[in-house]
Design a protein around this motif. Structure first.
Motif, short mmCIF file in Angstrom:
data_model
loop_
_atom_site.label_atom_id
_atom_site.label_comp_id
_atom_site.label_asym_id
_atom_site.label_seq_id
_atom_site.Cartn_x
_atom_site.Cartn_y
_atom_site.Cartn_z
N ALA A 77 1.07 -1.18 0.07
CA ALA A 77 -0.01 0.05 -0.06
C ALA A 77 0.85 1.27 -0.03
O ALA A 77 0.64 2.24 -0.78
CB ALA A 77 -1.01 0.18 1.13
N PRO A 98 -3.94 -0.72 -2.74
CA PRO A 98 -4.21 0.59 -1.63
C PRO A 98 -4.76 -0.35 -0.64
O PRO A 98 -4.56 0.18 0.75
CB PRO A 98 -5.20 1.23 -2.19
CG PRO A 98 -5.62 0.55 -3.40
CD PRO A 98 -4.83 -0.40 -3.92
N ILE A 150 -2.79 7.78 15.48
CA ILE A 150 -2.74 8.55 14.70
C ILE A 150 -2.81 7.98 13.20
O ILE A 150 -1.98 7.29 12.85
CB ILE A 150 -1.25 9.15 14.88
CG1 ILE A 150 -1.29 9.59 16.39
CG2 ILE A 150 -0.88 10.17 13.74
CD1 ILE A 150 -0.02 10.20 16.67
N GLY A 151 -3.74 8.82 12.26
CA GLY A 151 -4.22 8.07 11.21
C GLY A 151 -5.17 7.07 11.21
O GLY A 151 -4.93 6.09 11.80
N GLN A 154 -7.75 3.21 6.70
CA GLN A 154 -8.47 1.87 6.59
C GLN A 154 -8.03 1.10 7.90
O GLN A 154 -8.64 0.50 8.66
CB GLN A 154 -8.09 1.19 5.54
CG GLN A 154 -8.50 2.11 4.43
CD GLN A 154 -8.78 0.96 2.94
OE1 GLN A 154 -9.37 0.05 3.13
NE2 GLN A 154 -7.98 1.52 1.83
N GLY A 156 -6.10 2.26 10.47
CA GLY A 156 -6.49 2.90 11.78
C GLY A 156 -7.87 2.74 12.28
O GLY A 156 -8.20 2.46 13.51
N PHE A 173 -5.97 11.52 16.17
CA PHE A 173 -5.56 12.69 15.18
C PHE A 173 -5.39 12.26 13.62
O PHE A 173 -4.87 11.19 13.40
CB PHE A 173 -4.17 13.07 15.46
CG PHE A 173 -3.76 14.28 14.60
CD1 PHE A 173 -4.24 15.64 14.46
CD2 PHE A 173 -2.75 14.37 13.62
CE1 PHE A 173 -4.00 16.56 13.57
CE2 PHE A 173 -2.40 15.12 12.67
CZ PHE A 173 -3.17 16.25 12.76
N ASP A 174 -6.06 13.05 12.88
CA ASP A 174 -6.03 12.81 11.36
C ASP A 174 -6.18 13.94 10.69
O ASP A 174 -6.74 14.85 11.23
CB ASP A 174 -7.01 11.54 11.10
CG ASP A 174 -6.65 11.12 9.55
OD1 ASP A 174 -6.40 11.76 8.45
OD2 ASP A 174 -6.45 9.87 9.53
N SER A 176 -7.93 14.29 8.26
CA SER A 176 -9.39 14.24 7.89
C SER A 176 -10.21 13.12 8.72
O SER A 176 -9.64 12.09 9.17
CB SER A 176 -9.52 13.99 6.27
OG SER A 176 -9.64 12.53 5.90
N CYS A 205 -0.45 6.33 10.23
CA CYS A 205 -0.52 7.34 9.14
C CYS A 205 0.67 6.85 8.21
O CYS A 205 1.48 6.26 8.39
CB CYS A 205 -0.40 8.85 9.68
SG CYS A 205 1.03 8.99 10.56
N ASN A 208 5.55 10.58 5.12
CA ASN A 208 5.61 11.66 4.20
C ASN A 208 6.18 12.82 4.79
O ASN A 208 6.79 12.57 6.11
CB ASN A 208 4.33 12.07 3.59
CG ASN A 208 3.21 12.65 4.43
OD1 ASN A 208 3.71 13.23 5.51
ND2 ASN A 208 2.22 12.34 4.29
N HIS A 210 5.47 15.37 6.37
CA HIS A 210 4.85 16.01 7.40
C HIS A 210 4.85 15.02 8.55
O HIS A 210 4.69 15.59 9.69
CB HIS A 210 3.21 16.26 7.25
CG HIS A 210 3.38 16.93 5.82
ND1 HIS A 210 3.45 18.46 6.26
CD2 HIS A 210 2.57 16.85 4.53
CE1 HIS A 210 3.15 18.81 4.82
NE2 HIS A 210 2.61 17.88 4.01
N THR A 232 3.26 0.19 13.35
CA THR A 232 3.04 -0.93 12.25
C THR A 232 3.06 -0.07 11.05
O THR A 232 2.55 -0.84 10.10
CB THR A 232 1.81 -1.77 12.55
OG1 THR A 232 0.75 -0.78 12.61
CG2 THR A 232 1.97 -2.61 13.85
N SER A 233 3.31 1.05 10.94
CA SER A 233 3.21 1.79 9.92
C SER A 233 4.46 1.91 8.83
O SER A 233 4.59 1.17 8.15
CB SER A 233 2.70 3.23 10.01
OG SER A 233 2.05 3.68 8.87
N VAL A 259 8.26 -2.04 12.11
CA VAL A 259 8.79 -1.39 11.05
C VAL A 259 10.09 -0.63 11.65
O VAL A 259 9.89 -0.11 12.95
CB VAL A 259 8.00 -0.26 10.33
CG1 VAL A 259 6.90 -1.13 9.34
CG2 VAL A 259 7.12 0.47 11.53
N ALA A 297 3.23 -7.71 9.48
CA ALA A 297 1.85 -7.01 10.07
C ALA A 297 1.02 -7.66 8.98
O ALA A 297 -0.08 -8.17 9.32
CB ALA A 297 1.89 -5.47 10.44
#
Ligand code: NAI
Length: 329
Positions: A77, A98, A150-151, A154, A156, A173-174, A176, A205, A208, A210, A232-233, A259, A297
């Motif tokens: 993804a 995705p 955070i994030g 799908q 989260g 927190f996200d 959106s 999340c 990137n 940010h 796990t991101s 990770v 994961a």
């Protein structure tokens, strides 16, 4: 259509061969990762299929372009390891998978939480050696704790639904907000408020500019003493040096990571007979309250099926010049 699959393990080959029968694609499986040093293996291939630790940077893409590659098919993804701008400039399309199984990753995050907390990995070894003592095995009730997410995409969101069942207060927190999660009882706060209030913090999340190193000296200073951090991101969401300091001074109570920022030099390989040169992972491994898994994961039968079939569908859509539903733009 000739497809070069990089970073291949036996299970990747097994799944591609199982699901390729209707397409009859000509796969070449390379164990090596794709990077600028191995990119010349792609001469004569239209498609390259890559995974999380292939480094498809500007130099690599320039070689792919010279060799005639037209499609980069990610069998994952996240796409932080691809220079999308250069791919676009060279007219190479990039597709990904995705969503293959948000449950697989969310359930692994939960496995890290429960293992770290109740120390079942240590209990297993003790009991097998005839040591039935409970000394130092004490955990805490997850029920009633504040869990920060955070994030809330799908994975989260799936994680929130699971941890809700434990009777936790969930804060998030996200960039959106999800109305469905608000209806479920999740409270969206600012990022700093999530850092401040969480007993358990789980990162979901993407990586990137940010989010890089969002867990750092500054954010750790805001956190509760004894916090459990789960990632796990992507490894680089965490500044490893700062987290090691946080573990050393006992601000961080537990760390569970699937990770790691420099994982491409380590993960997915059996290095048990080698001298590992990565000082940070050695330091992390030395803490009794750190649990590291090797980017597993996603690794369930259901996810592997979904990854393989979606990758084949992505390649088929490209071959038939159809709209690329899963294109990374
Ligand atoms: P998603 O795209 O469904 O959700 C990501 C969420 O993060 C979105 O809601 C988005 O708005 C939010 N987000 C974006 N920028 C943000 C920011 N600056 N701060 C807070 N939130 C932000 O992605 P999905 O499927 O939930 O995957 C999340 C991540 O999990 C992936 O990017 C990937 O890195 C990682 N992953 C790890 C796997 C593993 O095996 N360990 C397997 C699959 C994914």
């Amino acid at each position: 259509m000739k497809i070069a699959v990089f970073s291949t393990k036996s299970y990747d080959q097994e799944y591609f061969e199982k699901y390729n029968d209707t397409n009859n694609y000509n796969f070449s499986f390379f164990e090596t990762a794709l990077n600028k040093d191995t990119a010349n293996l792609t001469i004569g291939f239209q498609v390259v299929c890559v995974f999380v630790n292939d480094n498809v940077d500007k130099d690599t893409i320039e070689i792919l372009s010279k060799n005639g590659v037209e499609l980069i098919a990610l069998r994952c993804a996240g796409f932080n390891n691809i220079d999308i701008e250069t791919a676009k400039a060279k007219n190479i399309k990039v597709v990904r998978v995705p969503a293959y199984s948000p449950e697989a990753v969310a359930e692994h995050a939960l496995a890290l939480i429960l293992t770290l907390n109740r120390k079942t990995h240590k209990a297993y070894n003790r009991v097998r050696e005839g040591n039935f003592s409970l000394k130092n095995l004490i955990g805490f009730n997850v029920h009633g704790k504040t869990v920060g997410v955070i994030g809330t995409g799908q994975i989260g969101e799936t994680f929130c639904r699971i941890i809700k069942g434990f009777g936790c207060r969930i804060i998030a927190f996200d960039i959106s907000k999800s109305q469905e999660l608000i209806d479920l009882g999740v409270t969206y706060l600012t990022l700093d408020e999530v850092f401040q209030q969480s007993d358990i913090l789980s990162l979901h999340c993407p990586l990137n500019k940010h989010t890089k190193h969002m867990v750092n000296e500054r954010s750790i200073a805001l956190m509760k003493k004894g916090i459990m951090i789960i990632n796990t991101s992507r490894g680089a969401l965490i500044n490893t040096v700062d987290v090691i300091k946080g573990l050393s001074n006992k601000k961080i109570g537990y760390l569970g990571i699937d990770v790691y920022e420099q994982e491409e030099n380590l993960f997915y390989e059996d290095l048990s007979e080698r001298i590992i040169q990565d000082e940070l992972i050695l330091r992390l491994n030395g803490f009794p309250n750190v649990l590291i898994t090797s980017h597993q994961a996603y690794f369930t039968k259901e996810a592997m099926e979904e990854i393989t079939t979606t990758t084949l569908e992505n390649i088929k859509a490209f071959e038939n010049k159809l709209e690329l539903e899963n294109e990374v733009r």
